[in-house]
Design a protein around this motif. Structure first.
Motif, PDB file in Angstrom:
ATOM      1  N   UNK A 234       0.809  -1.222   0.000  1.00 61.58           N
ATOM      2  CA  UNK A 234       0.000   0.000   0.000  1.00 61.58           C
ATOM      3  C   UNK A 234       0.845   1.276   0.000  1.00 61.58           C
ATOM      4  N   UNK A 235       2.142   1.168   0.326  1.00 62.38           N
ATOM      5  CA  UNK A 235       3.027   2.331   0.263  1.00 62.38           C
ATOM      6  C   UNK A 235       3.835   2.389  -1.038  1.00 62.38           C
ATOM      7  N   UNK A 242      -5.868   3.936  -1.152  1.00 57.06           N
ATOM      8  CA  UNK A 242      -7.261   4.296  -0.921  1.00 57.06           C
ATOM      9  C   UNK A 242      -7.425   4.963   0.442  1.00 57.06           C
ATOM     10  N   UNK A 243      -8.638   5.406   0.711  1.00 58.89           N
ATOM     11  CA  UNK A 243      -8.912   6.158   1.939  1.00 58.89           C
ATOM     12  C   UNK A 243      -8.684   5.310   3.181  1.00 58.89           C
ATOM     13  N   UNK A 248      -5.339   4.181   7.954  1.00 61.77           N
ATOM     14  CA  UNK A 248      -4.527   3.242   8.724  1.00 61.77           C
ATOM     15  C   UNK A 248      -3.123   3.804   8.976  1.00 61.77           C
ATOM     16  N   UNK A 249      -2.479   4.310   7.909  1.00 58.53           N
ATOM     17  CA  UNK A 249      -1.126   4.829   8.051  1.00 58.53           C
ATOM     18  C   UNK A 249      -1.088   6.046   8.959  1.00 58.53           C
TER      19      UNK A 249
END
Length: 348
Positions: A234-235, A242-243, A248-249
């Protein structure tokens, strides 16, 4: 040719006896002359050629030696930085019974691969606390921050050493910069000192990067990533985020921020002013930090030494070996770039 020209040619003593040039005859004559030449002549010629060849060889060795020397000097400068560092090859200072101020340096970005790493700092701190002549321990800080892991380990290590040596006063002296992770480490001390123009604070966490998806699409490049786990990449800067992943991050960063805030409150206690801006990530000058309770007084390592009444200070920070410097300077540049790009950090 006319009859007059023939008569003129016949009467010309130079042209009347001219013969066609024979190349083979000339070669035979040259060879004959060489064979008939005295030995001294061709020995002199041979000696002259040998001397010229030796001169060329010496010139080649000289140029090669100068090139190797230049390459060596470049490597030495890259590894050691200066002549002062080159001469300081001792790994650790020797403890002394003479009254002194025991100094531990935290210099540069906090990183497991850099000079300001927890293992190195705490090894020096243990020797400083154990020195029989130490009247106090001073953490000499000049750091913009860096790894929250390294900052946390140094903080916890200093706090434990304080518990083991309750009679030993611990000072943190911030020089040019004690921001973010640098300030995280500083609050492990009993007493904080900074210059009026020092920059400190920056109590926050930052993680940055770039998105290149549209750029590679315009170049006609197709990104292929295979993962096991829907959020594994996701990074990835070449993919969308996504949102839900963004939230989360952000939660991860907020969690690290709260850890930082808790350490500052634990270290400073009631000395902190009741101002929410303290934990907003702002950077303060030493003068403003004194008003907010982020430090206890304005001064320097030298003023501290004078206040304690000791004539000398001893630096217990271990110096990395030459091989460690070479490895860290030349072997971790790419890794450091990736960590800087993607990892959360406590840095101004």
């Amino acid at each position: 040719m006319s009859d007059d020209d023939k008569q003129t040619t016949a009467k010309d003593p130079w042209t009347s006896q001219a013969q066609p040039v024979d190349g083979e005859a000339i070669k035979k004559m040259s060879k004959k002359n060489a064979e008939e030449a005295p030995p001294e002549k061709w020995m002199q010629a041979w000696a002259k050629e040998v001397l010229l060849e030796q001169k060329r060889a010496r010139r080649g060795r000289f140029i090669g030696g100068m090139f190797r020397l230049l390459v060596t000097l470049v490597i030495v400068v890259l590894v050691f930085g200066s002549g002062r560092e080159l001469l300081s090859l001792s790994d650790e200072a020797k403890p002394t019974d003479t009254p002194h101020l025991a100094v531990v340096e935290i210099k540069g970005a906090l990183s497991s691969e850099g000079r300001a790493n927890a293992e190195r700092v705490l090894r020096g701190a243990q020797r400083a606390f154990s020195s029989s002549g130490a009247q106090a321990v001073a953490l000499r800080i000049n750091s913009p921050g860096g790894s929250p892991v390294q900052a946390g380990q140094i903080y916890e290590g200093i706090r434990k050493l304080r518990e083991q040596h309750p009679e030993m006063p611990v000072y943190a002296v911030i020089e040019d910069l004690g921001a973010s992770g640098g300030y995280y480490v500083a609050v492990a001390a009993d007493h904080l000192i900074a210059d009026q123009a020092s920059l400190l604070g920056s109590i926050g966490v930052v993680s940055g990067g770039f998105a290149f998806k549209e750029a590679i699409e315009r170049l006609g490049i197709e990104r292929r990533v295979f993962t096991s786990g829907e959020n594994k990449a996701f990074l990835d800067p070449f993919s969308d985020i996504d949102e839900e992943q963004s939230e989360f991050w952000q939660g991860v960063l907020d969690s690290i921020h709260q850890q930082f805030i808790a350490r500052v409150k634990e270290g400073r206690g009631d000395r902190l002013a009741d101002d929410p801006k303290i934990f907003s990530g702002l950077v303060w000058s030493g003068e403003l930090a004194l008003e907010l309770g982020l430090i206890d007084e304005l001064g320097s390592l030298y003023s501290l030494q004078a206040d304690l009444g000791v004539e000398r200070s001893v630096n217990y920070t271990p110096e990395p070996s030459p091989w460690e410097r070479l490895e860290r300077r030349l072997g971790t540049a790419f890794k450091a770039a990736l960590v800087e790009l993607m990892a959360p950090r406590l840095q101004n």
